[in-house]
Design an enzyme around this catalytic site. Structure first.
Site, PDB file in Angstrom:
ATOM      1  N   SER A 257      28.348  49.922  70.004  1.00  0.00           N
ATOM      2  CA  SER A 257      29.101  49.062  70.912  1.00  0.00           C
ATOM      3  C   SER A 257      29.717  47.877  70.191  1.00  0.00           C
ATOM      4  O   SER A 257      29.199  47.389  69.187  1.00  0.00           O
ATOM      5  CB  SER A 257      28.195  48.601  72.057  1.00  0.00           C
ATOM      6  OG  SER A 257      27.853  47.250  71.902  1.00  0.00           O
ATOM      7  N   LYS A 258      30.838  47.462  70.756  1.00  0.00           N
ATOM      8  CA  LYS A 258      31.617  46.381  70.162  1.00  0.00           C
ATOM      9  C   LYS A 258      30.881  45.048  70.305  1.00  0.00           C
ATOM     10  O   LYS A 258      30.931  44.192  69.459  1.00  0.00           O
ATOM     11  CB  LYS A 258      32.953  46.310  70.903  1.00  0.00           C
ATOM     12  CG  LYS A 258      34.095  45.929  70.054  1.00  0.00           C
ATOM     13  CD  LYS A 258      35.465  46.061  70.718  1.00  0.00           C
ATOM     14  CE  LYS A 258      35.512  46.285  72.204  1.00  0.00           C
ATOM     15  NZ  LYS A 258      36.868  46.405  72.738  1.00  0.00           N
ATOM     16  N   ARG A 259      30.207  44.918  71.445  1.00  0.00           N
ATOM     17  CA  ARG A 259      29.534  43.656  71.730  1.00  0.00           C
ATOM     18  C   ARG A 259      28.325  43.441  70.819  1.00  0.00           C
ATOM     19  O   ARG A 259      27.990  42.330  70.462  1.00  0.00           O
ATOM     20  CB  ARG A 259      29.108  43.616  73.197  1.00  0.00           C
ATOM     21  CG  ARG A 259      29.906  42.584  73.971  1.00  0.00           C
ATOM     22  CD  ARG A 259      29.739  42.767  75.460  1.00  0.00           C
ATOM     23  NE  ARG A 259      30.775  43.654  75.985  1.00  0.00           N
ATOM     24  CZ  ARG A 259      30.551  44.672  76.786  1.00  0.00           C
ATOM     25  NH1 ARG A 259      29.338  44.978  77.149  1.00  0.00           N
ATOM     26  NH2 ARG A 259      31.546  45.410  77.227  1.00  0.00           N
ATOM     27  N   ASN A 260      27.692  44.554  70.493  1.00  0.00           N
ATOM     28  CA  ASN A 260      26.484  44.444  69.693  1.00  0.00           C
ATOM     29  C   ASN A 260      26.618  45.378  68.496  1.00  0.00           C
ATOM     30  O   ASN A 260      25.937  46.393  68.410  1.00  0.00           O
ATOM     31  CB  ASN A 260      25.312  44.855  70.592  1.00  0.00           C
ATOM     32  CG  ASN A 260      24.012  44.364  70.031  1.00  0.00           C
ATOM     33  OD1 ASN A 260      24.013  43.663  69.015  1.00  0.00           O
ATOM     34  ND2 ASN A 260      22.918  44.761  70.647  1.00  0.00           N
ATOM     35  N   PRO A 261      27.504  45.052  67.569  1.00  0.00           N
ATOM     36  CA  PRO A 261      27.806  46.019  66.509  1.00  0.00           C
ATOM     37  C   PRO A 261      26.623  46.247  65.567  1.00  0.00           C
ATOM     38  O   PRO A 261      25.862  45.315  65.302  1.00  0.00           O
ATOM     39  CB  PRO A 261      28.981  45.366  65.764  1.00  0.00           C
ATOM     40  CG  PRO A 261      28.906  43.933  66.086  1.00  0.00           C
ATOM     41  CD  PRO A 261      28.193  43.768  67.380  1.00  0.00           C
TER      42      PRO A 261
END
Ligand code: GLU
Length: 501
Positions: A257-261
């Site tokens: 995920s982009k939020r939690n790379p």
């Protein structure tokens, strides 16, 4: 495979650059189309955004094109089933939502957020289940409905899910999936602002675009029963369902995920956007090969194969039902393999923008000269900037003189060696790397030092880099004049050191 012509779509929501998971979905969908003489459609699902976001769509398309995933119908191309942007198809969704209402298969729900929240709470408390809590307006009398319409005006259209029985969905990847209708909700199809939800827009579009296979990630499985029911309510033949596994973080935990790379072992962030891989110097053919390997298998142990080979082998039955971790080290390895397959000229062309981007004034001939000597070592195109820095920097900054002193020698001995090397290189008939190597090996012998004791200081003197291509090839590309100038700078620095001692 059914006998319908293969028409498949990639249906991203335009949020900007393409996510790596989206790229894999697009790729497998494209492979299905291209391996079955089918049609690949790009459809922009922008009904959450209220407005068509041109910039985000443009970025998505740029990434798809970079990967080589060309579409036959869609934005910028058109086609017989357009428009291909959902916010331009609102009339169609409204028409079919209302049709379901007329048929008694959907209904207008006037409930407020507060009423719904309360109903949910009560259902939870009394029955422990929430399925159906939202049905309060399903069975209104005509009078009650008319009254709410007058008092509130605003409504959503909900699907009237059958209250009994089961819904069977046949998924091409995981087989039969059974839903208990009593456990399903009356999902919203049309929102109060007249925009459809995904469920309605997908069903309508996939039907009217004559989509043969819905290829999407397994995250949609929980809604698949509803979708099957919707098709039934419309009286349309459902598409084949192909739910693909999601791509998990490299450690196998959670979706990328982009939020939690995710991060590599050295703490650097692992990109989740295709664009970032492109910027870092991954090659599109390597990305395609790598993404094909996640969740689909070639059928033997091979990991490196090009698109044409994949197309010859592609079948849905080789899509795995289980999620795969993103093996980032394998991506680096595959990228290296594809970099090594390039010709010198091809690779030089590919590297040029990466070098210019960091401000280097690149001499094309020198670049072609050094390429064969770094090609083996590159994992990404971006790394070439560090390897070849010594060739392009305008103001060469010599390394500290201490770095010119090899193990077991002192400053005076190092100075003597560099002076001798200078004279040797200056007097060579030609500056080809083999000639240099022979002469310098002989020189080391003559001075009774190990080759490394001569070569290491020379590398530091001429490149001032920790990592550099092989010494003689580097000096050859750098050219005799500049090589000698740099050695002279090193000699001068060592002279100062010796004088100070
Ligand atoms: N817009 C949906 C998504 O981005 C598409 C899912 C589908 O392919 O049906 O997840």
């Amino acid at each position: 495979m059914s006998d319908r012509p293969v028409r498949v779509r990639f249906a991203p929501s335009p949020t900007g650059y393409l996510h790596i998971g989206g790229a894999r979905t697009a790729l497998l969908t494209w492979l299905l189309a291209r391996s079955h003489d089918g049609t690949f459609i790009l459809r922009i699902e922008d009904t959450d955004q209220k407005r068509y976001n041109e910039d985000a769509t443009h970025k998505l398309m740029e990434d798809l094109r970079w990967l080589g995933l060309d579409w036959d119908e869609g934005p910028e191309i058109g086609g017989d089933y357009g428009p291909y942007i959902q916010s331009q198809r609102l009339d169609l969704y409204q028409k079919w939502a209302n049709w379901l209402v007329e048929q008694g298969k959907a209904y207008r729900c006037y409930a407020t957020q507060e009423e719904l929240a309360r109903a949910r709470e009560i259902a939870q408390k009394t029955t422990g289940k929430v399925a159906g809590y939202e049905r309060m307006h399903r069975y209104l009398s005509d009078e009650e409905r008319a009254k709410l319409q007058e008092e509130r005006g605003s409504y959503v259209i909900r699907f009237a899910m059958p209250l009994e029985g089961k819904t069977e969905v046949y998924d091409r990847v995981r087989g039969k999936i059974v839903f208990n209708n009593a456990e399903q909700n009356d999902a919203v199809l049309l929102k109060s602002d007249g925009f459809p939800t995904y469920h309605l827009a997908m069903a309508v579009d996939d039907h009217f675009m004559e989509i043969s296979h819905v290829t999407r990630t397994e995250e949609w499985i929980p809604s698949a029963g509803l979708h099957q029911q919707l098709y039934q309510a419309f009286g349309w033949e459902p598409p084949e369902w192909v739910h693909m596994p999601v791509i998990l973080n490299p450690n196998g935990k959670g979706k990328m995920s982009k939020r939690n790379p995710p991060v590599r072992e050295d703490g650097t962030v692992i990109p989740v956007l295709v664009h970032d891989y492109r910027e870092a110097g991954y090659l599109p053919d390597a990305m395609v090969n790598f993404l094909t390997n996640i969740g689909w298998s070639f059928g033997d142990d091979r990991e490196v194969f090009d698109v044409q080979e994949t197309l010859n082998e592609f079948t849905i039955s080789r899509i795995s039902p289980s999620s795969g971790a993103f093996p980032v080290s394998k991506l680096d390895w595959i990228n290296g393999v594809y970099i090594r397959q390039k010709s010198t000229d091809e690779l030089a062309d590919l590297l040029l923008p990466f070098l210019e981007r960091v401000g280097y004034q690149v001499d094309r001939e020198k670049l072609a000269g050094i390429v064969p000597h770094i090609q083996e070592r590159l994992k990404t195109l971006q790394e070439a900037a560090e390897w070849t820095r010594f060739l392009w920097i305008e103001e060469f900054a010599p390394a500290p003189p201490e770095d010119l002193i090899p193990k077991k020698l002192d400053a005076a001995q190092s100075l003597e060696l560099l002076r001798a090397a200078y004279a040797t290189l200056r007097d060579l008939d030609n500056f080809g790397w083999e000639t240099q190597e022979a002469a310098l090996r002989a020189l080391a012998k003559e001075h009774g030092v190990k080759a490394g004791q001569l070569f290491n200081p020379l590398r530091v003197a001429t490149t001032a880099q920790q990592v550099a291509p092989p010494l003689f090839q580097s000096m050859e590309v750098l050219g005799r004049e500049e090589t000698l100038r740099r050695i002279q700078l090193a000699i001068a620095a060592l002279e100062r050191l010796v004088e100070d001692e």
